[in-house]
Design an enzyme around this catalytic site. Sequence first.
Site, short mmCIF file in Angstrom:
data_model
loop_
_atom_site.label_atom_id
_atom_site.label_comp_id
_atom_site.label_asym_id
_atom_site.label_seq_id
_atom_site.Cartn_x
_atom_site.Cartn_y
_atom_site.Cartn_z
N HIS A 1 -11.13 5.91 -1.08
CA HIS A 1 -9.81 5.73 -1.69
C HIS A 1 -8.71 5.53 -0.65
O HIS A 1 -8.83 5.98 0.48
CB HIS A 1 -9.46 6.87 -2.65
CG HIS A 1 -9.15 8.19 -2.00
ND1 HIS A 1 -9.69 9.38 -2.45
CD2 HIS A 1 -8.35 8.53 -0.97
CE1 HIS A 1 -9.22 10.38 -1.73
NE2 HIS A 1 -8.42 9.90 -0.81
N ASP B 1 -14.51 8.89 -0.29
CA ASP B 1 -15.00 8.05 -1.39
C ASP B 1 -14.36 6.66 -1.36
O ASP B 1 -14.43 5.91 -2.33
CB ASP B 1 -14.78 8.73 -2.75
CG ASP B 1 -13.30 8.97 -3.07
OD1 ASP B 1 -12.44 8.56 -2.26
OD2 ASP B 1 -13.01 9.55 -4.14
N ASP C 1 1.98 9.39 -1.58
CA ASP C 1 1.55 10.25 -2.69
C ASP C 1 2.00 11.69 -2.53
O ASP C 1 2.52 12.08 -1.49
CB ASP C 1 0.01 10.17 -2.83
CG ASP C 1 -0.72 10.32 -1.49
OD1 ASP C 1 -0.08 10.74 -0.51
OD2 ASP C 1 -1.91 10.01 -1.45
N GLU D 1 -8.37 6.67 -6.70
CA GLU D 1 -9.78 7.06 -6.75
C GLU D 1 -10.65 5.91 -7.24
O GLU D 1 -10.15 4.95 -7.85
CB GLU D 1 -9.93 8.26 -7.70
CG GLU D 1 -9.16 9.50 -7.25
CD GLU D 1 -9.77 10.17 -6.01
OE1 GLU D 1 -10.45 9.51 -5.21
OE2 GLU D 1 -9.54 11.38 -5.86
C1 GLP Z 1 -5.92 12.35 0.84
C2 GLP Z 1 -4.72 11.39 0.93
C3 GLP Z 1 -5.12 10.08 1.57
C4 GLP Z 1 -5.88 10.33 2.85
C5 GLP Z 1 -7.13 11.13 2.54
C6 GLP Z 1 -7.98 11.38 3.76
O1 GLP Z 1 -6.73 12.08 -0.23
N1 GLP Z 1 -4.16 11.15 -0.36
O2 GLP Z 1 -3.94 9.32 1.82
O3 GLP Z 1 -6.22 9.10 3.45
O4 GLP Z 1 -6.71 12.38 2.02
O5 GLP Z 1 -7.55 12.52 4.44
P1 GLP Z 1 -8.04 12.94 5.87
O6 GLP Z 1 -7.32 12.06 6.84
O7 GLP Z 1 -7.60 14.37 6.02
O8 GLP Z 1 -9.50 12.76 5.92
#
Ligand code: GLP
Length: 260
Positions: A138, A136, A67, A143
């Site tokens: 995802h 959440d 993404d 989402e």
């Molecule tokens: C973002 C990314 C996800 C990732 C999430 C969690 O939303 N799009 O791919 O898993 O963050 O991030 P973190 O690892 O910093 O908690």
Amino acid sequence: MEVIISETYEEMSRLAAREVARMLNSKPNAVLGLATGSTPLGLYKELVRMHKEEGLDFSQVTTFNLDEYVGLTKDHPQSYHYFMHENLFKHINIPVQNVYIPSGTTDNYRAFCAWYEQRIREVGGIDLQILGIGSDGHIAFNEPSSSLGSRTRIKTLARQTIEDNARFFEKIEDVPVFAITMGVGTILEARQIILVANGEKKADAVARAVEGPVTSMITASALQLHPDCTVFLDRPAAGKLQMIDYYQWVQAKQPGAPKT
Ligand code: GLP
């Protein structure tokens, strides 16, 4: 799903990196799906170490990132392009032309998304997809309420995600509201998936993803439908799993399991 619980974040990252190395050693031209966020940083650090100290070779590897934020240019310090370059690509020997990351600045998102999906197909699909998980539930930026059959497209970020990711920006208003993301359906087509999660803040999402019903309200729960998905956790992230004793029992008995 296989659940592997580690005592520390470092150990979790090492075990996950070992899985990636195993893939590259058996298929040097593997196609990797890559994630951003703070969770996979340890995994990337370990891959860089393996490259520098053990000669782990990326010269034939192709990567597709999950993404990107809409509106951030490649050189924006919070863009996922920048993140990947700083934390992985500039430290390993991957050819630049083998790196694919969704564009946050294209003038035709619909066409770009279709092209991205097509490129994944043309290179033979993703061999190993690395995932993190949002608080959440995802995966990528799918989402809650995203279709479990979704493909690469634009998503509007949930308030929760904007709040979670605000820590990387100067102020919350700077967090983009839109992102371009692989869909759940795109992710499920990877031949192997590993998900990494650490810390107590992820314990709820992890428990719902691994043990809850399969639901678009926790898009990571769709991974239950995947035939080869391993979840690497540290102890706090595993804290709400009901079957934790069983996962640890399986882990302990693993060396004795038939290999062929
Ligand atoms: C973002 C990314 C996800 C990732 C999430 C969690 O939303 N799009 O791919 O898993 O963050 O991030 P973190 O690892 O910093 O908690």
